[in-house]
Design an enzyme around this catalytic site. Structure first.
Site, PDB file in Angstrom:
ATOM      1  N   LYS A 167       0.067   4.196  -0.267  1.00 58.84           N
ATOM      2  CA  LYS A 167      -0.631   5.354   0.304  1.00 58.84           C
ATOM      3  C   LYS A 167      -0.440   6.574  -0.613  1.00 58.84           C
ATOM      4  O   LYS A 167      -0.384   6.429  -1.824  1.00 58.84           O
ATOM      5  CB  LYS A 167      -0.157   5.629   1.726  1.00 58.84           C
ATOM      6  N   GLU A 189      -7.118   4.385   7.727  1.00 58.21           N
ATOM      7  CA  GLU A 189      -6.918   5.815   7.436  1.00 58.21           C
ATOM      8  C   GLU A 189      -8.135   6.384   6.711  1.00 58.21           C
ATOM      9  O   GLU A 189      -8.460   7.559   6.868  1.00 58.21           O
ATOM     10  CB  GLU A 189      -5.617   6.007   6.631  1.00 58.21           C
ATOM     11  N   SER A 235       3.310  -2.305  10.350  1.00 60.97           N
ATOM     12  CA  SER A 235       4.767  -2.262  10.528  1.00 60.97           C
ATOM     13  C   SER A 235       5.447  -3.585  10.185  1.00 60.97           C
ATOM     14  O   SER A 235       6.386  -3.997  10.865  1.00 60.97           O
ATOM     15  CB  SER A 235       5.117  -1.809  11.952  1.00 60.97           C
ATOM     16  N   ASN A 290       0.866  -1.177   0.000  1.00 61.73           N
ATOM     17  CA  ASN A 290       0.000   0.000   0.000  1.00 61.73           C
ATOM     18  C   ASN A 290       0.907   1.233   0.000  1.00 61.73           C
ATOM     19  O   ASN A 290       1.475   1.574   1.028  1.00 61.73           O
ATOM     20  CB  ASN A 290      -0.887  -0.035   1.260  1.00 61.73           C
ATOM     21  N   GLY A 342       2.260   2.087  10.733  1.00 63.06           N
ATOM     22  CA  GLY A 342       3.204   3.196  10.598  1.00 63.06           C
ATOM     23  C   GLY A 342       3.885   3.608  11.880  1.00 63.06           C
ATOM     24  O   GLY A 342       4.501   4.668  11.952  1.00 63.06           O
TER      25      GLY A 342
HETATM   26  C1  PEP Z   1      -0.800   0.005   5.930  1.00 55.97           C
HETATM   27  O1  PEP Z   1      -0.771   1.114   5.428  1.00 55.97           O
HETATM   28  O2  PEP Z   1      -1.748  -0.727   5.657  1.00 55.97           O
HETATM   29  C2  PEP Z   1       0.293  -0.408   6.795  1.00 55.97           C
HETATM   30  C3  PEP Z   1       0.215  -1.579   7.360  1.00 55.97           C
HETATM   31  O3  PEP Z   1       1.320   0.476   6.957  1.00 55.97           O
HETATM   32  P1  PEP Z   1       2.746   0.158   7.666  1.00 55.97           P
HETATM   33  O4  PEP Z   1       3.265  -1.125   7.064  1.00 55.97           O
HETATM   34  O5  PEP Z   1       3.601   1.338   7.313  1.00 55.97           O
HETATM   35  O6  PEP Z   1       2.495   0.017   9.123  1.00 55.97           O
END
Ligand code: PEP
Length: 250
Positions: free
Chosen positions: A11, A98, A212, A9, A172
């Protein structure tokens, strides 16, 4: 056991130059060494066409980050699921935390988006997950259950939907759920899927963990029962890291 899916993702990150370069890098790796898992990248909407072109002829699939519940109409700024299919997408993320927090998306809206995706022949990746306060209050499983029951589409599309369990507090932040917490949440989601869809259909749904995921924790997370892949945010923006996560699939 279904083949694992590693979904990136991106984003709201990347321009045509950087996004195209990342996609070309992943496509070249996947063409020369067949990955042992399914790989999917979900760039921002303006990059879908150039990233799709960069991925052409490689096994890396293209996905989007959101869609509207209607197939067309007066919805300025929104993107319909048939447009995503037309742009070459196979999957679309719906109900990411989000979107739920920034845009107030309810379970009912997420379900309508997932149904629209399925109707357009896309596989919806339906995100669920508790906040830190909900986990501290001992309500994690209840929240997950209510989101799964409320957000899962009722029809079928290009295939079974995908569910992504993403504890909000792990997205994140560099924090990850423990293997025990992940096993408990995924086991609960699997039981619910079997109850809602029937045993065979429930077992065919891939349940991704997100929050993460990095090269150094991916192998442990991907080895947990009922973890059928990962939804990766930050680490999907670096080809080395995303590839390493894919290579961690058992
Ligand atoms: C996500 O955006 O779905 C996500 C899991 O982000 P991250 O891996 O940065 O925690």
């Amino acid at each position: 056991m279904p083949r694992k899916l590693i979904a990136g993702n991106w984003k709201m990150n990347g321009l045509r130059g950087t996004g195209g370069e990342l996609a070309r890098d992943l496509a070249a790796r996947a063409r020369s060494a067949a990955p042992g898992c399914d790989l999917l990248v979900c760039p921002p909407a303006p990059l879908l066409i150039p990233v799709g072109e960069a991925l052409a002829g490689s096994p890396v699939q293209l996905g989007a980050q959101d869609c509207h519940a209607e197939p067309s109409g007066a919805h300025t700024g929104d993107i319909a699921a048939p447009m995503l299919a037309d742009a070459g997408c196979s999957h679309v993320i719906v109900g990411h935390s989000e979107r739920r927090s920034d845009h107030g998306e309810s379970d009912a809206e997420v379900r309508a988006k997932a149904a629209a995706a399925a109707a357009a022949g896309l596989v919806p990746i339906v995100c669920v997950g508790e906040t830190e306060a909900e986990r501290t209050a001992g309500r994690a499983l209840a929240v997950i259950e209510s989101q799964v029951r409320g957000s899962l589409p009722q029809g079928s599309g290009a295939g079974p939907p995908v569910v992504a369990y993403e504890p909000v507090w792990a997205i994140g932040t560099g924090k990850t759920a423990t293997a025990g917490d992940i096993a408990e949440a995924h086991g609960h989601i699997r039981d619910l899927l079997r109850e809602i869809l029937g045993r065979a259909a429930g077992d065919s749904v891939r349940i991704l963990y997100g929050g993460s995921v990095k090269p150094d924790n991916a192998a442990e997370i991907l080895a947990v029962d009922d973890v059928d892949g990962a939804l990766v945010g930050g680490a999907s923006l670096k080809a080395d890291d995303f590839w390493a996560i894919g290579a961690s699939c058992p």
